[in-house]
Design a protein around this motif. Structure first.
Motif, PDB file in Angstrom:
ATOM      1  N   ASP A   1       1.132  -1.016  -0.134  1.00  0.00           N
ATOM      2  CA  ASP A   1       0.178   0.243   0.286  1.00  0.00           C
ATOM      3  C   ASP A   1       0.772   1.231  -0.397  1.00  0.00           C
ATOM      4  N   THR A   2       0.954   1.553  -1.465  1.00  0.00           N
ATOM      5  CA  THR A   2       1.332   3.326  -1.110  1.00  0.00           C
ATOM      6  C   THR A   2       0.962   4.619  -0.943  1.00  0.00           C
ATOM      7  N   LYS A   3      -0.588   4.147  -0.477  1.00  0.00           N
ATOM      8  CA  LYS A   3      -1.428   5.955  -0.565  1.00  0.00           C
ATOM      9  C   LYS A   3      -0.972   6.409  -0.022  1.00  0.00           C
ATOM     10  N   ALA A   4      -0.671   6.272   1.346  1.00  0.00           N
ATOM     11  CA  ALA A   4       0.153   6.940   2.860  1.00  0.00           C
ATOM     12  C   ALA A   4       1.720   7.599   1.862  1.00  0.00           C
ATOM     13  N   LEU A   5       1.792   7.481   1.363  1.00  0.00           N
ATOM     14  CA  LEU A   5       3.345   7.378   0.922  1.00  0.00           C
ATOM     15  C   LEU A   5       3.778   8.466  -0.195  1.00  0.00           C
ATOM     16  N   GLU A   6       1.977   8.358  -1.402  1.00  0.00           N
ATOM     17  CA  GLU A   6       1.801   9.278  -2.061  1.00  0.00           C
ATOM     18  C   GLU A   6       1.224  10.740  -1.475  1.00  0.00           C
ATOM     19  N   LEU A   7       0.248  10.530  -0.507  1.00  0.00           N
ATOM     20  CA  LEU A   7       0.371  11.272   0.090  1.00  0.00           C
ATOM     21  C   LEU A   7       1.767  12.678   0.930  1.00  0.00           C
ATOM     22  N   ARG A   8       2.155  11.412   1.393  1.00  0.00           N
ATOM     23  CA  ARG A   8       3.461  12.090   1.992  1.00  0.00           C
ATOM     24  C   ARG A   8       4.199  12.929   0.805  1.00  0.00           C
ATOM     25  N   VAL A   9       4.260  12.609  -0.244  1.00  0.00           N
ATOM     26  CA  VAL A   9       4.772  13.052  -1.442  1.00  0.00           C
ATOM     27  C   VAL A   9       4.649  13.958  -1.627  1.00  0.00           C
ATOM     28  N   GLN A  10       3.203  14.064  -1.581  1.00  0.00           N
ATOM     29  CA  GLN A  10       2.795  15.608  -2.112  1.00  0.00           C
ATOM     30  C   GLN A  10       2.986  16.014  -1.316  1.00  0.00           C
ATOM     31  N   GLU A  11       2.440  16.287  -0.356  1.00  0.00           N
ATOM     32  CA  GLU A  11       2.573  17.022   1.173  1.00  0.00           C
ATOM     33  C   GLU A  11       4.372  17.781   1.143  1.00  0.00           C
ATOM     34  N   ALA A  12       4.963  16.501   0.904  1.00  0.00           N
ATOM     35  CA  ALA A  12       6.462  17.472   0.639  1.00  0.00           C
ATOM     36  C   ALA A  12       6.529  18.382  -0.046  1.00  0.00           C
TER      37      ALA A  12
ATOM     38  N   VAL B   1      16.204  21.086  -7.038  1.00  0.00           N
ATOM     39  CA  VAL B   1      17.756  21.980  -8.032  1.00  0.00           C
ATOM     40  C   VAL B   1      17.022  23.388  -9.136  1.00  0.00           C
ATOM     41  N   ASN B   2      18.219  23.630  -9.199  1.00  0.00           N
ATOM     42  CA  ASN B   2      18.184  24.624 -10.421  1.00  0.00           C
ATOM     43  C   ASN B   2      18.525  23.360 -11.906  1.00  0.00           C
ATOM     44  N   PRO B   3      17.687  23.508 -12.204  1.00  0.00           N
ATOM     45  CA  PRO B   3      17.747  23.099 -13.140  1.00  0.00           C
ATOM     46  C   PRO B   3      18.732  22.948 -14.708  1.00  0.00           C
ATOM     47  N   LYS B   4      19.649  23.728 -14.976  1.00  0.00           N
ATOM     48  CA  LYS B   4      20.607  24.286 -15.151  1.00  0.00           C
ATOM     49  C   LYS B   4      21.771  23.689 -14.512  1.00  0.00           C
ATOM     50  N   THR B   5      21.853  24.146 -13.922  1.00  0.00           N
ATOM     51  CA  THR B   5      23.565  24.171 -12.594  1.00  0.00           C
ATOM     52  C   THR B   5      23.330  22.909 -12.027  1.00  0.00           C
ATOM     53  N   LEU B   6      22.304  22.243 -11.569  1.00  0.00           N
ATOM     54  CA  LEU B   6      21.255  21.093 -10.810  1.00  0.00           C
ATOM     55  C   LEU B   6      22.546  21.863  -9.580  1.00  0.00           C
ATOM     56  N   THR B   7      22.473  22.953  -8.990  1.00  0.00           N
ATOM     57  CA  THR B   7      22.400  22.965  -8.261  1.00  0.00           C
ATOM     58  C   THR B   7      21.268  23.369  -7.205  1.00  0.00           C
ATOM     59  N   PRO B   8      21.618  22.703  -5.947  1.00  0.00           N
ATOM     60  CA  PRO B   8      20.131  22.062  -4.940  1.00  0.00           C
ATOM     61  C   PRO B   8      19.841  23.303  -3.588  1.00  0.00           C
ATOM     62  N   TYR B   9      18.873  23.661  -3.834  1.00  0.00           N
ATOM     63  CA  TYR B   9      18.043  24.588  -3.245  1.00  0.00           C
ATOM     64  C   TYR B   9      17.228  24.263  -1.811  1.00  0.00           C
ATOM     65  N   LEU B  10      16.665  23.155  -1.998  1.00  0.00           N
ATOM     66  CA  LEU B  10      15.901  22.489  -0.553  1.00  0.00           C
ATOM     67  C   LEU B  10      16.376  21.221  -1.255  1.00  0.00           C
ATOM     68  N   TYR B  11      16.069  20.067   0.524  1.00  0.00           N
ATOM     69  CA  TYR B  11      16.903  19.092   0.503  1.00  0.00           C
ATOM     70  C   TYR B  11      15.514  18.471   1.249  1.00  0.00           C
ATOM     71  N   GLN B  12      14.650  17.483   1.532  1.00  0.00           N
ATOM     72  CA  GLN B  12      13.882  16.768   2.079  1.00  0.00           C
ATOM     73  C   GLN B  12      14.054  15.462   2.057  1.00  0.00           C
ATOM     74  N   ARG B  13      14.915  15.355   3.476  1.00  0.00           N
ATOM     75  CA  ARG B  13      14.099  14.044   3.761  1.00  0.00           C
ATOM     76  C   ARG B  13      13.071  13.348   4.581  1.00  0.00           C
ATOM     77  N   ASP B  14      11.982  12.408   4.289  1.00  0.00           N
ATOM     78  CA  ASP B  14      11.187  11.583   5.342  1.00  0.00           C
ATOM     79  C   ASP B  14      11.156  10.316   4.994  1.00  0.00           C
ATOM     80  N   ILE B  15      11.577  10.382   5.952  1.00  0.00           N
ATOM     81  CA  ILE B  15      11.816   8.538   6.010  1.00  0.00           C
ATOM     82  C   ILE B  15      10.511   7.905   6.916  1.00  0.00           C
ATOM     83  N   ASP B  16       9.674   6.493   6.939  1.00  0.00           N
ATOM     84  CA  ASP B  16       9.825   6.177   7.632  1.00  0.00           C
ATOM     85  C   ASP B  16      10.164   4.913   7.953  1.00  0.00           C
TER      86      ASP B  16
END
Lengths: 109, 261
Positions: free
Chosen positions: A83-94, B88-103
């Protein structure tokens, strides 16, 4: 000597059964084959010494169960994403959060 | 006049160097991550790398997104739903914002880096679940000083695809500074040569690159962590092999769509 092989065989067979029930089931082939090998040695020794072969039968039974389960799973189990619904929601939120953040930034280098 | 000409030439070459020739918005790559135990492969997760265009009121950016999702058979044991993304900047690929959201198996972590390339600093936000706070989250805000050219993890992966590998001799190596867990780490790549391997998207001639991270023991062994990039203009990462403390892992391409070339 016979007892040693029976013990090894039973341990390997039990590990094989446990592994075959887990998602890591294809690893169960290793202990299952080991159990069969130990089982055959124990069978040969039991025959030579004229001892009971009940424990050997148990080893064979367990290893056959685990091999059967592994084969069944590897044929019929599909590797698919859950199930990736929760993930898709998080992607949109991000994305929404990021756009909000980027609006406030001076993006000239 | 000569000086102006040289300056013009330099500017042109600098801009052409900074061009992104390997990928475009809308590219979708999907991979299977598997664990290798004495030759027996167990599929663990699906890894997707996607690019898309993002418009803000002032500019258009490229969103580089990587997601990792465990296969359903693992979800009851250890469910992973990770998002790593970079704007990122589409030409130079300079990053502006990075997000890591892990579960990962119930362990939640959110990291946000906002790059400021004028002051060479990164505003970092690290969020973790915690019962000690009313909001349920423990936020840590820091400002990290970075060196010029330091990138985040996702941008570095895409940046490698944009290098002129065809000009490099075998044995050549290049290193990049990557900001990860608020620390700058040097990641080195060495070109081991060319190799033709068969993949799910056909038999491909590839550049074979060895990866190593200086000052970190995540990746084990010498030349055991290898990345195969197709030896064409797209430089798609088709196969990767890595050795970590608990064994060997593999990343194999499953499909590639929306390629630039």
């Amino acid at each position: 000597m016979r007892k040693l092989f029976i013990t090894l065989g039973i341990i390997a067979a039990i590990i094989a059964v446990i592994l075959s029930a887990l998602p890591l089931f294809n690893v169960a082939i290793i202990p299952a084959i080991a159990a069969l090998v130990f089982g055959f040695i124990a069978f040969y020794l039991s025959k030579k010494e004229n001892e009971s072969k009940k424990a050997v039968q148990l080893i064979f039974l367990l290893s056959i169960i685990s091999l059967g389960l592994t084969t069944y799973k590897s044929i019929f189990n599909k590797t698919e994403v859950g199930d990736t619904k929760a993930l898709e929601l998080r992607v949109q939120e991000a994305e929404d959060n990021a756009i909000e953040e980027l609006e406030g930034l001076d993006l000239s280098e | 006049m000569k000086r102006i000409f040289v300056l013009l030439l330099l500017t042109i070459s600098a801009t052409s160097l900074a061009q992104n020739n390997a990928f475009q918005a809308g590219e979708k790559l999907s991979f299977t991550a598997s664990y290798n135990m004495s030759g027996l492969l167990t599929d663990l997760a699906e890894v997707r790398m996607e690019t898309s265009e993002i418009k803000t009121s002032k500019s258009t950016l490229l969103r580089l997104k990587c997601t990792a999702t465990t296969y359903s058979k693992w979800d009851n044991f250890f469910k992973i739903r990770d998002i790593y993304e970079s704007y990122v900047n589409p030409k130079t690929l300079t990053p502006y914002l990075y997000q890591r959201d892990i579960d990962e198996g119930g362990h939640y972590k959110f990291v946000k880096y906002t790059f400021n390339h004028k002051t060479n600093t990164v505003k970092s936000l690290r969020r973790q679940k915690s019962k000690n706070f009313e909001s349920g989250f423990w936020d840590r805000n820091d400002v990290v000083n970075i060196n010029y050219g330091t990138k985040d993890l996702v941008t570095t992966i895409y940046h490698i695809r944009n290098l002129d590998i065809h000009k490099a001799p075998v044995g050549a190596s290049d290193s990049f500074t990557v900001l990860f867990d608020n620390k700058e780490r040097k990641v080195s790549f060495t070109l081991l040569g060319k190799e033709t391997i068969s993949t799910n998207i056909g038999s491909k001639e590839c550049y074979k690159l060895a990866i190593s991270i200086n000052g970190s023991d995540i990746l084990k062994g010498n030349n055991d962590n290898i990345l195969w990039l197709t030896a064409d203009a797209n430089k798609i990462p088709v196969y990767a092999k890595f050795r970590v403390a608990v064994g060997n892992g593999e990343l194999k391409i499953k499909s590639a769509t929306g390629l630039k070339n």
